[in-house]
Design an enzyme around this catalytic site. Structure first.
Site, PDB file in Angstrom:
ATOM      1  N   GLU A   1       1.132   1.662  27.627  1.00  0.00           N
ATOM      2  CA  GLU A   1       2.503   1.982  28.051  1.00  0.00           C
ATOM      3  C   GLU A   1       2.495   2.930  29.233  1.00  0.00           C
ATOM      4  O   GLU A   1       1.661   3.827  29.271  1.00  0.00           O
ATOM      5  CB  GLU A   1       3.265   2.605  26.863  1.00  0.00           C
ATOM      6  CG  GLU A   1       3.537   1.585  25.792  1.00  0.00           C
ATOM      7  CD  GLU A   1       4.251   2.166  24.585  1.00  0.00           C
ATOM      8  OE1 GLU A   1       4.930   3.189  24.712  1.00  0.00           O
ATOM      9  OE2 GLU A   1       4.122   1.575  23.509  1.00  0.00           O
TER      10      GLU A   1
ATOM     11  N   ARG B   1       1.770   1.340  16.990  1.00  0.00           N
ATOM     12  CA  ARG B   1       1.198   1.753  18.274  1.00  0.00           C
ATOM     13  C   ARG B   1       0.539   0.540  18.912  1.00  0.00           C
ATOM     14  O   ARG B   1      -0.140  -0.237  18.215  1.00  0.00           O
ATOM     15  CB  ARG B   1       0.154   2.853  18.080  1.00  0.00           C
ATOM     16  CG  ARG B   1       0.729   4.231  17.865  1.00  0.00           C
ATOM     17  CD  ARG B   1       1.452   4.773  19.101  1.00  0.00           C
ATOM     18  NE  ARG B   1       2.019   6.090  18.859  1.00  0.00           N
ATOM     19  CZ  ARG B   1       3.275   6.298  18.460  1.00  0.00           C
ATOM     20  NH1 ARG B   1       4.113   5.299  18.262  1.00  0.00           N
ATOM     21  NH2 ARG B   1       3.710   7.540  18.285  1.00  0.00           N
TER      22      ARG B   1
ATOM     23  N   HIS C   1       9.783   0.372  23.602  1.00  0.00           N
ATOM     24  CA  HIS C   1       9.519   1.484  22.681  1.00  0.00           C
ATOM     25  C   HIS C   1      10.804   2.216  22.283  1.00  0.00           C
ATOM     26  O   HIS C   1      10.982   3.400  22.588  1.00  0.00           O
ATOM     27  CB  HIS C   1       8.500   2.459  23.297  1.00  0.00           C
ATOM     28  CG  HIS C   1       7.745   3.242  22.259  1.00  0.00           C
ATOM     29  ND1 HIS C   1       6.440   3.633  22.436  1.00  0.00           N
ATOM     30  CD2 HIS C   1       8.096   3.698  21.026  1.00  0.00           C
ATOM     31  CE1 HIS C   1       6.027   4.314  21.357  1.00  0.00           C
ATOM     32  NE2 HIS C   1       7.019   4.361  20.485  1.00  0.00           N
TER      33      HIS C   1
HETATM   34  C1  GLV Z   1       7.515   6.938  18.255  1.00  0.00           C
HETATM   35  O1  GLV Z   1       6.766   6.064  18.557  1.00  0.00           O
HETATM   36  C2  GLV Z   1       7.183   7.994  17.354  1.00  0.00           C
HETATM   37  O2  GLV Z   1       5.998   8.148  16.995  1.00  0.00           O
HETATM   38  O3  GLV Z   1       8.090   8.737  16.971  1.00  0.00           O
END
Ligand code: GLV
Ligand code: GLV
Length: 325
Positions: free
Chosen positions: A266, A237, A284
């Site tokens: 983000e 994250r 991402h």
């Molecule tokens: C993506 O970041 C997830 O947590 O699946």
């Protein structure tokens, strides 16, 4: 019963739900605001959310009939789990099914940054390739190097297997040490502090959840402890890293590079990261394979179905907390 799916997704999950319930499927962006969710959530029994869905305490409290929130992601920092617990609303995620895809992406970032793939390819596309060159885009070897892993859960362990396969020495830190058998299995050596892990790593890959404890775990002080050639990989994250401090360290060449799939705010990316040297930045996409996204869809739907059909909490392995019975 009524189910709200915030936006379309690959896979059969939505069809599984539609076969049983009255399902509303939003369009991308429809339910990215707390206000909008609060307006509509009161008439739904279940919510299938995405990382962009702000499932705040207020949204949960407005969900008078809401029984379960199923997140189409393994991370669930977009959900106020404490309030959900208070209200007895279940929360589920999509663990396991995205482990390999995510570890692949993290290792791709590691190799790409180590070997300066982005710069080298940009140069070729700019018409600058004039033949093999003894000094052309010298990168750094991965074999024999220390690969530090912060967060040794499923994805951290899958990443460790890859690192071992490439001849790296695996060091790790987490809130708890693995069993001796697991340390052996993953060829991983425990390091008892984050500081030590950071300062000993040639490559440092983050695989911890975002919690109050891990927020800015990689801050200015820790960046200053990194080796001058060290490369930081983040597929966990964004807020685990102080992005402004990272951009500064990269621009001042105090570390070797970074590969990032996640960002602090983000979809915004810190402008100084966009101009930083030896950085590979992805939007991402770590779990973005067709196979994984289809499995996530089926799993997210099955948690809703299991609960609405009255299965006990223990029979739903994806719940992020269990109600006391
Ligand atoms: C993506 O970041 C997830 O947590 O699946
Ligand atoms: C590289 O292409 C080599 O032959 O050394």
């Amino acid at each position: 019963m009524r189910v709200l799916v915030t936006e379309p997704q690959p896979g059969k999950g939505i069809d599984l739900l539609k076969a049983r319930y009255d399902v509303t499927v939003g369009q991308r962006g429809d339910y990215d605001s707390e206000e909008r969710l609060k307006e509509v959530i009161g008439s739904y029994d279940a919510l299938l959310s995405c990382l962009s869905t702000p499932v705040t305490g207020e949204v949960l409290r407005a969900g008078e009939k809401l029984r379960i929130v199923s997140n189409y992601a393994v991370g669930y920092n977009n959900i106020d789990v404490e309030t959900a617990k208070e209200l007895g609303i279940l929360v589920s995620n999509t663990p396991d099914v995205l482990t390999e895809a995510t570890a692949d992406c993290a290792f791709t970032l590691l190799l790409s940054v180590a070997r300066r793939m982005r710069e080298a390819e940009d140069s070729l596309r700019a018409g600058e390739f004039d033949g093999w060159h003894p000094f052309g885009f010298l990168g750094t070897e991965v074999s024999g190097k220390n690969c530090g892993i912060l967060g040794m859960g499923r994805i951290g362990r899958a990443f460790a297997r890859r690192a071992r396969g490439f001849g790296m020495k695996v060091l790790y830190h987490d809130t708890a040490q693995l069993s001796e058998a697991d340390e052996k299995k993953y060829g991983a050596t425990w390091v008892d502090s984050v500081d030590d892990l950071v300062s000993r790593s040639d490559f440092l890959s983050l695989h911890c959840p975002l919690t109050p404890e891990t927020r800015h775990a990689i801050n200015r002080e820790r960046l200053a402890m990194m080796k001058p050639e060290a490369i930081l990989i983040n597929t966990a994250r964004g807020p685990v890293v102080d992005e402004a401090a990272l951009a500064e360290a990269l621009h001042e060449k105090r570390i070797g590079g970074a590969g990032l799939d996640v960002f602090e705010k983000e979809p915004k990316v810190h402008p100084d990261l966009l101009t930083a040297p030896n950085c590979v930045l992805l939007p991402h996409i770590a779990s973005a394979t067709r196979e994984t996204r289809a499995r996530m869809s089926a799993l997210a739907a099955s948690s809703i179905i299991s609960h609405l059909e009255g299965k006990p909490d223990d029979a739903i392995p994806t719940l992020v907390y269990r109600r006391e019975s």
